[in-house]
Motif scaffolding. Structure first.
Motif, mmCIF file in Angstrom:
data_model
loop_
_atom_site.group_PDB
_atom_site.id
_atom_site.type_symbol
_atom_site.label_atom_id
_atom_site.label_comp_id
_atom_site.label_asym_id
_atom_site.label_seq_id
_atom_site.Cartn_x
_atom_site.Cartn_y
_atom_site.Cartn_z
ATOM 1 N N ILE A 162 -7.574 6.976 5.989
ATOM 2 C CA ILE A 162 -7.701 5.530 5.792
ATOM 3 C C ILE A 162 -8.162 4.878 7.084
ATOM 4 C CG2 ILE A 162 -6.537 3.436 5.071
ATOM 5 C CD1 ILE A 162 -6.727 5.552 2.891
ATOM 6 N N TYR B 225 -13.277 15.565 1.442
ATOM 7 C CA TYR B 225 -13.200 14.199 0.933
ATOM 8 C C TYR B 225 -14.414 13.371 1.359
ATOM 9 C CZ TYR B 225 -8.649 13.907 -1.346
ATOM 10 O OH TYR B 225 -7.616 14.022 -2.237
ATOM 11 N N THR C 3 -6.912 8.388 -3.841
ATOM 12 C CA THR C 3 -7.204 9.780 -3.498
ATOM 13 C C THR C 3 -6.255 10.289 -2.405
ATOM 14 O OG1 THR C 3 -8.913 8.985 -1.961
ATOM 15 C CG2 THR C 3 -9.616 9.634 -4.167
ATOM 16 N N LYS D 202 -6.080 -1.510 4.070
ATOM 17 C CA LYS D 202 -5.638 -0.410 3.213
ATOM 18 C C LYS D 202 -4.601 0.486 3.889
ATOM 19 C CE LYS D 202 -9.976 -0.089 0.577
ATOM 20 N NZ LYS D 202 -11.088 0.798 0.159
ATOM 21 N N ASN E 104 0.827 -1.210 0.000
ATOM 22 C CA ASN E 104 0.000 0.000 0.000
ATOM 23 C C ASN E 104 0.861 1.259 0.000
ATOM 24 O OD1 ASN E 104 -2.242 -1.662 0.123
ATOM 25 N ND2 ASN E 104 -2.509 -1.446 2.325
ATOM 26 N N HIS F 240 -17.110 11.318 -0.854
ATOM 27 C CA HIS F 240 -16.926 9.879 -0.613
ATOM 28 C C HIS F 240 -15.574 9.400 -1.140
ATOM 29 C CE1 HIS F 240 -21.145 9.720 0.560
ATOM 30 N NE2 HIS F 240 -21.463 10.325 -0.570
ATOM 31 N N TRP F 241 -14.547 10.206 -0.889
ATOM 32 C CA TRP F 241 -13.196 9.881 -1.342
ATOM 33 C C TRP F 241 -12.318 9.353 -0.215
ATOM 34 C CZ3 TRP F 241 -11.757 14.662 -4.864
ATOM 35 C CH2 TRP F 241 -12.497 14.576 -6.051
ATOM 36 N N THR F 242 -12.842 9.242 0.980
ATOM 37 C CA THR F 242 -12.037 8.723 2.082
ATOM 38 C C THR F 242 -11.831 7.221 1.938
ATOM 39 O OG1 THR F 242 -14.018 8.445 3.438
ATOM 40 C CG2 THR F 242 -12.814 10.527 3.662
ATOM 41 N N ASP F 243 -10.856 6.701 2.679
ATOM 42 C CA ASP F 243 -10.545 5.272 2.680
ATOM 43 C C ASP F 243 -10.155 4.780 1.285
ATOM 44 O OD1 ASP F 243 -10.144 3.072 4.318
ATOM 45 O OD2 ASP F 243 -12.105 2.205 3.882
ATOM 46 N N SER F 244 -9.427 5.632 0.559
ATOM 47 C CA SER F 244 -8.960 5.273 -0.780
ATOM 48 C C SER F 244 -7.488 5.645 -0.910
ATOM 49 C CB SER F 244 -9.783 5.997 -1.849
ATOM 50 O OG SER F 244 -9.180 5.859 -3.124
#
Length: 283
Positions: free
Chosen positions: A224, A136, A147, A229, A79, A140-144
């Protein structure tokens, strides 16, 4: 003769003092790394003895086994590598374009834009991490991981632009004029002339971006939330709890986590140094 002997004696004293200073500084730098290695290969009860033992007793690899098989260190390293490589690619590409615009073109507000890039470095991560998280979350860009690399790149791009700007400016303007006469477009000049000539500086920007992303923690731990992840920095921190800190496991993981940047830098340090000094002297 007395003067010559006195001069030789002073030179010897200076040499002894210089080498002693080098030895002392080297010891201060190396000893923490040595102690980390000793702690990683011996049981915690041995490490916590008083007075401490300065050499490993009954060494074992239980910490390395635990970090890879009881935790997800292998996944965390992958990761971190993914985020760092993606950050490096984004930073390098946008830094090249930004430095090209600042160094080779005349346009209104160029100086103000360059200063604004510098001012962005005055904002600490802790000050803006919550607003970034809010934005974010709305998208809905978190935990990626993808991004997350965008945020890392945003912090490094201003540095990359200012590393490349003097290197680009060091290329004679006559080269640009000759290329234009031959019918080369601005992007063609960038691709065929500037990038090949400034490759050490571009490599330096890539290394800075990679290291900055590899070691970043605050934004990663905020963005994250899924253990699978986690980058390695967040994963290692997650091994600690309020009730327990597995010292041997933690430092075993820290050794593994620190190896890739060290190995990378050993291979490319010559290019990094020449890249960081590119454009410092014009003639």
């Amino acid at each position: 003769m007395a003067i010559v002997r006195g001069t030789k004696l002073r030179n010897r004293i200076r040499a002894v003092f210089r080498y002693f200073t080098i030895f002392l500084v080297s010891l201060l730098v190396i000893f923490p790394l040595y102690w980390m290695l000793v702690t990683a290969v011996q049981a915690p009860e041995v490490t916590l003895r008083y007075p401490p033992v300065l050499y490993p007793i009954d060494p074992n690899l239980k910490g390395f086994h635990a970090i890879f098989f009881e935790k997800q260190m292998g996944k965390w390293l992958i990761n971190s590598g993914f985020v760092a490589i993606l950050t490096t690619a984004i930073t390098t590409a946008l830094s090249i374009l930004g430095a090209y615009a600042l160094s080779w073109f005349k346009w209104r507000g160029k100086v103000a834009f360059g200063l604004m890039l510098l001012f962005t470095q005055m904002l600490p991560e802790a000050l803006i991490v919550i607003p970034i998280f809010k934005i974010y979350s709305n998208f809905h860009w978190t935990d990626s991981l993808a991004t997350l690399s965008l945020i890392h790149a945003a912090f490094v791009i201003p540095v990359g632009v200012w590393i490349l700007k003097p290197a680009f400016e060091g290329i004679p303007k006559e080269v640009n004029e000759a290329a234009q006469i031959d019918g080369c477009t601005p992007m063609g000049i960038l691709r065929k002339i500037i990038i090949p000539l400034c490759s050490p500086a571009i490599l330096a920007v890539g290394v800075v971006a990679f290291f900055a992303s590899w070691g970043e923690y605050l934004i990663a731990v905020t963005m994250i939330s899924t253990e699978g992840k986690y980058p390695a920095s967040v994963g290692l921190a997650s091994t600690m709890s309020q009730l327990d800190t597995p010292i041997q496991t933690l430092l075993s993981g820290a050794i593994v986590y620190g190896l890739p940047p060290v190995i990378l830098y050993m291979f490319i340090q010559r290019f990094v140094i020449s890249g960081l000094t590119a454009g410092a002297i014009k003639g």
